[in-house]
Design an enzyme around this catalytic site. Sequence first.
Site, PDB file in Angstrom:
ATOM      1  N   HIS A 134      32.246   4.031 -68.096  1.00 38.85           N
ATOM      2  CA  HIS A 134      33.381   3.302 -68.656  1.00 38.85           C
ATOM      3  C   HIS A 134      34.410   2.978 -67.584  1.00 38.85           C
ATOM      4  O   HIS A 134      34.667   3.777 -66.680  1.00 38.85           O
ATOM      5  CB  HIS A 134      34.040   4.110 -69.779  1.00 38.85           C
ATOM      6  CG  HIS A 134      34.842   3.261 -70.715  1.00 38.85           C
ATOM      7  ND1 HIS A 134      36.105   2.803 -70.398  1.00 38.85           N
ATOM      8  CD2 HIS A 134      34.561   2.773 -71.942  1.00 38.85           C
ATOM      9  CE1 HIS A 134      36.569   2.075 -71.405  1.00 38.85           C
ATOM     10  NE2 HIS A 134      35.645   2.042 -72.348  1.00 38.85           N
ATOM     11  N   HIS A 135      35.008   1.800 -67.710  1.00 40.42           N
ATOM     12  CA  HIS A 135      35.965   1.322 -66.716  1.00 40.42           C
ATOM     13  C   HIS A 135      37.193   2.239 -66.603  1.00 40.42           C
ATOM     14  O   HIS A 135      37.834   2.304 -65.549  1.00 40.42           O
ATOM     15  CB  HIS A 135      36.416  -0.094 -67.083  1.00 40.42           C
ATOM     16  CG  HIS A 135      36.682  -0.966 -65.899  1.00 40.42           C
ATOM     17  ND1 HIS A 135      37.350  -0.529 -64.786  1.00 40.42           N
ATOM     18  CD2 HIS A 135      36.362  -2.254 -65.650  1.00 40.42           C
ATOM     19  CE1 HIS A 135      37.440  -1.506 -63.909  1.00 40.42           C
ATOM     20  NE2 HIS A 135      36.846  -2.570 -64.398  1.00 40.42           N
ATOM     21  N   CYS A 136      37.531   2.951 -67.674  1.00 40.18           N
ATOM     22  CA  CYS A 136      38.696   3.837 -67.610  1.00 40.18           C
ATOM     23  C   CYS A 136      38.407   5.070 -66.771  1.00 40.18           C
ATOM     24  O   CYS A 136      39.320   5.791 -66.373  1.00 40.18           O
ATOM     25  CB  CYS A 136      39.154   4.251 -69.013  1.00 40.18           C
ATOM     26  SG  CYS A 136      38.047   5.385 -69.874  1.00 40.18           S
TER      27      CYS A 136
END
Length: 462
Positions: A134-136
Amino acid sequence: MDRMSAMDAGFFFIEDENVPMHVGSVLVFEGPAPSYGDVVRLFAAKLGTVPRYRQRVKALPLHVGRPMWVDDEHFQILYHVRHTAVPSPGADDQLRNLAGRLFAQRLDLAKPLWEVWLVEGLEGGRWAIISKVHHCLIDGIAGSDLMQVLLDWREDAPLPEPVRWQPSDNPSTLDLVVDGVRDAVLTPVTHLAKFPALAKRLRSGSEVLDFGRAVLGSLPTTARRLAAGTPKTLNGPIGPHRRWVWARADLAEIKAVRRVTGGTVNDVILAAVTRGFRDLLAKRDDLADGQVVRSMVPVSMRSSAERGVLNNRVSAVLVNLPVSEPDPLARLASIREQMDDLKGSRQAAGADVLTNLSNFAAPTLLALGSRTAMRFPQQLLQTVTTNVPGPRIPLFMLGRRLSEIYPYVPIASTMRVSVGIFSYLDQITFGINADFDGVPDVQVLADGIRAGFDELVTTTAN
């Protein structure tokens, strides 16, 4: 307690059923393929170096604070490391189609935000790893450092013994809410406390004042660039499915072009990407005089001391890809001029300042604002072009040599296409992600990028 940064929280809140916000890659290895058990044991032995991979996101009620990272007391590695195969003959198209389907699927937000697929059955005895994070959790530049988790510089690297892991007790919801409220109050105060130092630097004529002058001086140029016409068919609503294709180039041919034209490797790469979009628009009969495709080009703001930190420290600049220009050298010159101007005006640093202002927003407004911004119809941007430098020496997993890496960059808002770029050894690879329904002709873009390099090499060789 480990709280998400404002930018990371923004990437987390953006996600919905049509916008899975993970980055990814396809790693292709020489054969023979390892057993699934060996791959699982490799991950089990390496996960201790990246504790975040055993943590899940804990969102606070009513978003009174930014989400927290907490240990997943039910972590099961077999859920995250999976096994599949492509049917015979195991051609590139079959691997790309499989990757496109897997990349379109959202990660389970209730579990640690990553998964890996071991893919067998590729022609020539090869095999692959398809990864999603995930980008986070991670950005592209930090991802280069984290390759050490799976890959090794030595073919005969010993497999470390797994270390027993015990999850920490999760804080109560009440503790999280209290800490979230405290953070919402203290974070703006902390940032405001920096203003006297900022004012002092302004009075002393420091770099901040220089930056302000640069921004004001570049406003006419920026306004002129934003006024350029853009195509209509690259923006629009996106659905839940993805088409994902790739292209390749050799670093040697890019350097040969650069020796004649000057500029940087990245300038040449963007010029080839411009040719790809030109071909796509021409095939759609959507190419007009004076037209550009406006790309957001992320720029790493991570210092050397921050390498390997699991968060997002990226900024961005806007670049007009001159798709209406028929001359390949004129296209390259236009891109080179823009990139030189952007470096000189320090707009990348300015973008980072604007990004950090999101720390002033209440978490609830950040959640709403992130989602609203990505859904609001706009024609300003048509694509994202992310170039991540990789290692120039061979890498291995379980004694097998890594031969190719292809990146995956998510699409969101009304941008239907993204272009991820990765370098490894002497090869540049492109992973082009597109909305399944909005860009059924994405292969034209990939073929056009390859044609762009051929065109530049031929033109500069004469």
